[in-house]
Design an enzyme around this catalytic site. Sequence first.
Site, PDB file in Angstrom:
ATOM      1  N   LYS A   1      -2.688  -4.407  16.396  1.00 17.20           N
ATOM      2  CA  LYS A   1      -4.144  -4.242  16.412  1.00 17.20           C
ATOM      3  C   LYS A   1      -4.747  -4.983  17.593  1.00 17.20           C
ATOM      4  O   LYS A   1      -5.583  -4.439  18.314  1.00 17.20           O
ATOM      5  CB  LYS A   1      -4.756  -4.798  15.115  1.00 17.20           C
ATOM      6  CG  LYS A   1      -4.601  -3.927  13.911  1.00 17.20           C
ATOM      7  CD  LYS A   1      -5.453  -4.486  12.779  1.00 17.20           C
ATOM      8  CE  LYS A   1      -5.097  -3.845  11.458  1.00 17.20           C
ATOM      9  NZ  LYS A   1      -5.678  -4.548  10.320  1.00 17.20           N
TER      10      LYS A   1
ATOM     11  N   GLU B   1       5.570  -3.555   3.423  1.00 16.89           N
ATOM     12  CA  GLU B   1       4.548  -4.512   3.830  1.00 16.89           C
ATOM     13  C   GLU B   1       4.616  -5.776   2.974  1.00 16.89           C
ATOM     14  O   GLU B   1       4.235  -6.851   3.410  1.00 16.89           O
ATOM     15  CB  GLU B   1       3.155  -3.873   3.713  1.00 16.89           C
ATOM     16  CG  GLU B   1       2.329  -4.049   4.969  1.00 16.89           C
ATOM     17  CD  GLU B   1       1.039  -3.252   4.965  1.00 16.89           C
ATOM     18  OE1 GLU B   1       0.893  -2.407   5.859  1.00 16.89           O
ATOM     19  OE2 GLU B   1       0.175  -3.462   4.101  1.00 16.89           O
TER      20      GLU B   1
ATOM     21  N   HIS C   1      20.974  17.686   3.882  1.00 15.33           N
ATOM     22  CA  HIS C   1      21.395  18.451   5.060  1.00 15.33           C
ATOM     23  C   HIS C   1      20.938  17.794   6.351  1.00 15.33           C
ATOM     24  O   HIS C   1      21.017  18.396   7.420  1.00 15.33           O
ATOM     25  CB  HIS C   1      20.875  19.890   4.936  1.00 15.33           C
ATOM     26  CG  HIS C   1      21.480  20.604   3.771  1.00 15.33           C
ATOM     27  ND1 HIS C   1      22.511  21.514   3.889  1.00 15.33           N
ATOM     28  CD2 HIS C   1      21.241  20.492   2.440  1.00 15.33           C
ATOM     29  CE1 HIS C   1      22.861  21.948   2.690  1.00 15.33           C
ATOM     30  NE2 HIS C   1      22.096  21.337   1.791  1.00 15.33           N
TER      31      HIS C   1
HETATM   32  O1  PA5 Z   1      -1.945  -3.078   2.001  1.00 20.02           O
HETATM   33  C1  PA5 Z   1      -2.799  -3.367   2.822  1.00 20.02           C
HETATM   34  O2  PA5 Z   1      -3.581  -4.320   2.650  1.00 20.02           O
HETATM   35  C2  PA5 Z   1      -2.985  -2.550   4.069  1.00 20.02           C
HETATM   36  O3  PA5 Z   1      -2.031  -1.557   4.200  1.00 20.02           O
HETATM   37  C3  PA5 Z   1      -4.363  -1.918   4.099  1.00 20.02           C
HETATM   38  O4  PA5 Z   1      -4.507  -1.095   2.979  1.00 20.02           O
HETATM   39  C4  PA5 Z   1      -4.599  -1.103   5.361  1.00 20.02           C
HETATM   40  O5  PA5 Z   1      -4.364  -1.879   6.489  1.00 20.02           O
HETATM   41  C5  PA5 Z   1      -6.029  -0.578   5.399  1.00 20.02           C
HETATM   42  O6  PA5 Z   1      -6.928  -1.640   5.348  1.00 20.02           O
HETATM   43  P1  PA5 Z   1      -8.440  -1.441   4.947  1.00 20.02           P
HETATM   44  O7  PA5 Z   1      -8.514  -0.910   3.575  1.00 20.02           O
HETATM   45  O8  PA5 Z   1      -9.026  -2.818   5.059  1.00 20.02           O
HETATM   46  O9  PA5 Z   1      -9.035  -0.484   5.949  1.00 20.02           O
END
Ligand code: PA5
Length: 448
Positions: A423, A288, A309
């Site tokens: 989303k 990310e 494996h």
């Molecule tokens: O790293 C990030 O910001 C994301 O992966 C969030 O942790 C994830 O989308 C969850 O978001 P939230 O904590 O707002 O529910």
Amino acid sequence: MSIKLNCRYLEKFLSEADYQSIADEVTAAHSQLYENKASAAGNAYHGWLTLPEDYDKEEFARIKKAARKIRSDSKALVVIGIGGSYLGARAAIEFVKSKNYNLVEENGPKIFFTGNSISPTEISEILNYCRSCDFSVNVISKSGTTTEPAIAFRLFKKLLEEKYGKAEAAKRIYVTTDRVKGTLKALADSEGYEEFVVPDGVGGRYSVLTAVGLLPIAAAGVDIDALMNGAADAMRRYEKGDLYTNDCCRYAAIRNLLYRKGKKVEMMVSFEPDYTLMNEWFKQLFGESEGKDGKGIFPASAIYSTDLHSMGQYVQEGERILFETVVDFRHPKCDIGIEADDVNADGLNFLAGKTLSFVNKKAYQGTVLAHCDGDVPVIILEVDRPDAYNLGELFYFLEKTCAVSGYILGVNPFNQPGVESYKKNMFALIGKPGYEEMKQDLEKRIEE
Ligand code: PA5
């Protein structure tokens, strides 16, 4: 020093001239984290850098108190969250305790992680389990608006209220969210739930050392003081901005040098299955943070020798786009001796007197040499032992490597704009108000 970056298997892939060629970029990337904050991309999200020292001590004490209460009044803790609000806590519990924590732990509550999928099968299994035992809920969402955990929380809140009544249920709900904003924050305020904060300058995937990770980790009986001490030592150890004295900078440099030579995939590997969720945490952190603007090393993972494996063939002889980072523990949690057998029908008596950790170590050494011979650069991260202190150090080490690596790559390692696309489509398709026009377009495309 518990983490050692061992580069001996990189010698045939990277020269001293390579390191020199990237040294200035590394220093500049590191400076972006500390200096010129107004212009650094993602500068509002550098709070995790000093967290091991300047974390909220009052809240830390409340986390420990809440964990003690959960351990005394609950047979299960349901932790609801997704992404950065999920992976760190689970990774820590499995790393320090066990991948089979719920099977082997006798002194603490079972810990179930949910709200990280929308699978009715998974959620109903946990709901059913909780019908017949005392349980508490820790719902975690920085934004307080994420759909997956919000749906799960609605279901578990209802079950708690049916079981205990609204007032007692409220005492079993712990909310970790933003200080001021979001639907979850508003709900927690109105219902009087105990609240913990995701600090402003800390993004989801960098938040494991806040209440996001700490409450579930402490509820599992892991020593969170040791965890923070490990992170604090790492903070001091990896503070310099050059690749010759700071292994975070060196690792970040290696990743980018290999990427520029066509190694587009990093496989994080361990020979310990308890590392499985750490691999998932690593993939989220790096994927990310770096996968954007058409760039980024693809983070993959494997547990060996299991995956030798399944993935071993590709790693050894497939397209040469891979490098591996192998996490090697100097000391395993325990060991088993191999005894001589009178009949020796399996022919294994040559191992009599040896231990499983000996065989595992030889598998590791043999694999690294084979992959290196197969033109796979192998980075080794030597870690002393899988305990809370070393984990704190490792979390910080990998977070800092990721941030420096992302800045070298030329991306903002602290945003995730691409996550919004799915989303929006999902909101439209499930009929969320405000998405009506988009819904029609998408449904047409699905029918075509
Ligand atoms: O790293 C990030 O910001 C994301 O992966 C969030 O942790 C994830 O989308 C969850 O978001 P939230 O904590 O707002 O529910």
